[in-house]
Design an enzyme around this catalytic site. Structure first.
Site, PDB file in Angstrom:
ATOM      1  N   ASP A   1     -56.764  56.344 -49.866  1.00 44.65           N
ATOM      2  CA  ASP A   1     -57.965  57.162 -50.070  1.00 44.65           C
ATOM      3  C   ASP A   1     -59.216  56.362 -49.715  1.00 44.65           C
ATOM      4  OD1 ASP A   1     -56.797  59.525 -50.833  1.00 44.65           O
ATOM      5  OD2 ASP A   1     -57.031  59.201 -52.983  1.00 44.65           O
TER       6      ASP A   1
ATOM      7  N   ILE B   1     -47.428  45.864 -39.006  1.00 50.38           N
ATOM      8  CA  ILE B   1     -48.332  45.241 -39.971  1.00 50.38           C
ATOM      9  C   ILE B   1     -49.512  44.607 -39.243  1.00 50.38           C
ATOM     10  CG2 ILE B   1     -48.525  43.583 -41.866  1.00 50.38           C
ATOM     11  CD1 ILE B   1     -46.664  46.079 -42.319  1.00 50.38           C
ATOM     12  N   THR B   2     -50.688  45.128 -39.491  1.00 46.65           N
ATOM     13  CA  THR B   2     -51.902  44.633 -38.848  1.00 46.65           C
ATOM     14  C   THR B   2     -52.209  43.219 -39.307  1.00 46.65           C
ATOM     15  OG1 THR B   2     -52.810  46.860 -38.660  1.00 46.65           O
ATOM     16  CG2 THR B   2     -54.376  45.045 -38.558  1.00 46.65           C
TER      17      THR B   2
ATOM     18  N   GLU C   1     -53.103  54.658 -41.126  1.00 42.88           N
ATOM     19  CA  GLU C   1     -53.604  55.062 -42.449  1.00 42.88           C
ATOM     20  C   GLU C   1     -53.237  56.513 -42.787  1.00 42.88           C
ATOM     21  OE1 GLU C   1     -54.134  52.187 -42.063  1.00 42.88           O
ATOM     22  OE2 GLU C   1     -56.145  51.511 -42.530  1.00 42.88           O
ATOM     23  N   GLY C   2     -52.086  56.936 -42.278  1.00 43.29           N
ATOM     24  CA  GLY C   2     -51.598  58.297 -42.515  1.00 43.29           C
ATOM     25  C   GLY C   2     -51.928  59.187 -41.330  1.00 43.29           C
TER      26      GLY C   2
ATOM     27  N   PRO D   1     -39.484  50.450 -40.893  1.00 44.82           N
ATOM     28  CA  PRO D   1     -38.850  51.258 -39.844  1.00 44.82           C
ATOM     29  C   PRO D   1     -38.418  52.635 -40.327  1.00 44.82           C
ATOM     30  CG  PRO D   1     -38.066  48.997 -39.730  1.00 44.82           C
ATOM     31  CD  PRO D   1     -38.915  49.086 -40.965  1.00 44.82           C
ATOM     32  N   GLY D   2     -38.016  52.745 -41.597  1.00 44.60           N
ATOM     33  CA  GLY D   2     -37.585  54.031 -42.129  1.00 44.60           C
ATOM     34  C   GLY D   2     -38.540  54.612 -43.149  1.00 44.60           C
ATOM     35  N   ALA D   3     -39.740  54.059 -43.228  1.00 44.71           N
ATOM     36  CA  ALA D   3     -40.717  54.523 -44.221  1.00 44.71           C
ATOM     37  C   ALA D   3     -42.109  54.421 -43.625  1.00 44.71           C
ATOM     38  CB  ALA D   3     -40.619  53.701 -45.505  1.00 44.71           C
ATOM     39  N   GLY D   4     -42.522  55.486 -42.956  1.00 44.84           N
ATOM     40  CA  GLY D   4     -43.861  55.553 -42.395  1.00 44.84           C
ATOM     41  C   GLY D   4     -44.718  56.467 -43.247  1.00 44.84           C
TER      42      GLY D   4
END
Length: 379
Positions: A239, A156-157, A362-363, A127-130
C-alpha cells in the site's frame, strides 16, 4: 517553476532532485541502459546529498521525508531513468516493513546499515508466488533461539548488491497466507547465495536477481512483529509502495511527453512544423491531461496516507492509473515520432520499454483492479 500545491520544504527537495537528475542521471542513463551495469556512482552521489534512504527516521540519522516529498523526488529520478529510480527507491521499499513492525533494536540494526551507505532488498516474490503472496514456499523453522530459512526468491530488486534483506517465509505452511512471517536477514549470513540475474527489457540499470537461502540461521529477534503477521506486513508495505511506483510512472510519462513536444515543434511538415497540425495538437493535449491527472492521483493517495486515514483503494488507483498512463503516453510518443521514435537513438524508445514494468511490479494492474473493486463492493 514553483508548484503552489507544495510546501516550501517540498519545493526545496523537488529542486534538489531535479538538479541531481539533470547532473547525475540524465548524462549516464543511456549508457546504463545499454550495458545493464549497476549505477554505483549515482547511488553514491545520492547518498552524499541525503537521498539514499529517504524513509529513515531522524532518530537514527535519516531525513524522515514525508511520502508526498518522496514521490516528488522519485518522479524526478524516473524522469531521468526509471531503472536508476527503481534502484534508488529500493531502500524505501525494504524499509517499510521495518517502519511498520520493527522494534527499536530492529530499526537501529536496519537503518544503521542503510545510513552507513548500504542497500536493502525486499524479498517476497518466488517462482511460484508472484501475485499470490500466500503461495510463498520459502520456510522458516524455529530452532531454539534461531530461525532456519530455506527457499528461493526471484525478481529481487538490488538483490545482488544488498547488505540486508527483508525476507518473507512461512512459519506455518498449513496456514497459507496466515502462516507467513517477515524477517530481517543480513547479507553476510552463511547460506545466502545469488542465482540468476535477469536480462530485462527495461529498467536495465536496476539489478534484478534470484536469491537463495540454504539453511540460513537468523536470531529469533530478527522476526518482524509476530509469527503469522507477514502477510499483513507485506500488504501494508505494498500500500505504501504503490503510489511511489505511480510517481515513477509519472516521471517516465512526463519525459516522453516533453520529448514528443520538442520533436513536433522542430519537425517540419511541408512549410509548417508538425505542431501546427491540429490532430497532433489534440494528441499532445490528451497526453498532458493524463500525465497531470496521474500525478494528482499519486499525491492524493499519499496525502491520505500522511493524514493517517485508509488509503488502500486510492493507493491501488494511483499505481494502476499512473502506470497505464505511462504505457499509453510513451507508446503515443513513439507513434507520433514515427521511425525516429522507434529508433534506439531516440529517448522515447527507452521510455516505452521502461514504462511497461510499472504495470507489473508492486502488484500487477490486474491485482490493483481487484483491490479497488473489493474496496468499492465491500459494503
Amino acid at each position: 517553476m514553483v508548484d503552489a500545491l507544495l510546501t516550501p520544504e517540498q519545493q526545496k527537495y523537488l529542486e534538489l532532485a531535479r538538479k541531481f537528475t539533470r547532473e547525475k542521471i540524465l548524462p549516464v542513463a543511456a549508457q546504463y541502459d545499454r550495458t545493464g551495469e549497476f549505477p554505483w556512482p549515482v547511488v553514491e552521489a545520492a547518498r552524499e546529498i541525503g537521498l539514499h534512504c529517504m524513509t529513515a527516521p531522524r532518530a537514527y540519522g535519516g531525513p524522515e521525508l514525508d511520502s508526498v516529498t518522496i514521490s516528488l523526488i522519485m518522479e524526478e529520478f524516473a524522469y531521468g531513468c526509471a531503472g536508476i529510480a527503481t534502484t534508488l527507491g529500493g531502500n524505501g521499499l525494504s524499509s517499510y516493513p521495518v517502519l511498520i513492525a520493527g522494534t527499536e533494536e530492529q530499526k537501529k540494526l536496519f537503518f544503521g546499515r542503510l545510513l552507513a551507505g548500504g542497500l536493502g532488498a525486499f524479498a517476497l516474490t518466488e517462482p511460484g508466488a508472484g501475485s499470490d503472496a500466500g503461495a510463498v514456499s520459502t520456510s522458516a523453522r524455529r530452532e531454539g533461539d534461531e530461525y532456519v530459512i530455506n527457499g528461493t526468491k526471484c525478481f529481487i530488486t538490488t538483490g545482488a548488491m544488498a547488505d540486508i534483506f527483508i525476507v518473507f517465509a512461512s512459519t506455518n505452511p498449513t496456514m497459507k497466507a496466515r502462516g507467513l512471517s517477515a524477517f530481517i536477514v543480513e547479507r553476510e549470513r552463511e547460506g545466502i547465495s545469488i542465482g540468476h540475474e535477469e536480462d530485462k527489457m527495461g529498467i536495465r540499470a536496476s539489478n534484478t536477481v534470484e536469491v537463495r537461502f540454504n539453511n540460513v540461521r537468523v536470531p529469533a529477534d530478527h522476526l518482524l512483529g509476530k509469527e503469522g503477521e507477514g502477510f499483513k506486513i507485506a500488504m501494508q508495505t505494498l500500500d505504501m509502495a504503490r503510489p511511489i511506483v505511480g510517481a515513477i510512472a509519472v516521471g517516465v510519462a512526463r519525459a516522453a511527453l516533453e520529448e514528443c513536444i520538442d520533436y513536433v515543434k522542430s519537425r517540419m511538415d511541408g512549410t509548417k512544423p508538425l505542431s501546427a497540425n491540429q490532430a497532433v495538437q489534440f494528441r499532445i493535449a490528451d497526453m498532458a491531461m493524463k500525465v497531470e491527472a496521474a500525478r494528482l492521483m499519486v499525491r492524493r493517495a499519499l496525502a491520505l496516507k500522511e493524514a493517517g486515514v485508509p488509503y488502500s483503494k486510492e493507493s491501488a488507483m494511483a499505481k494502476a492509473y499512473a502506470s497505464d498512463v505511462a504505457m499509453e503516453v510513451t507508446a503515443e510518443a513513439v507513434e507520433i515520432m514515427g521511425a525516429v521514435g522507434y529508433s534506439k537513438d531516440s529517448r522515447v524508445e527507452k521510455l516505452m520499454r521502461d514504462a511497461k514494468i510499472t504495470q507489473i511490479y508492486e502488484g500487477t494492474n490486474q491485482i490493483q483492479r481487484i483491490v479497488i473493486a473489493n474496496n468499492l463492493l465491500r459494503s
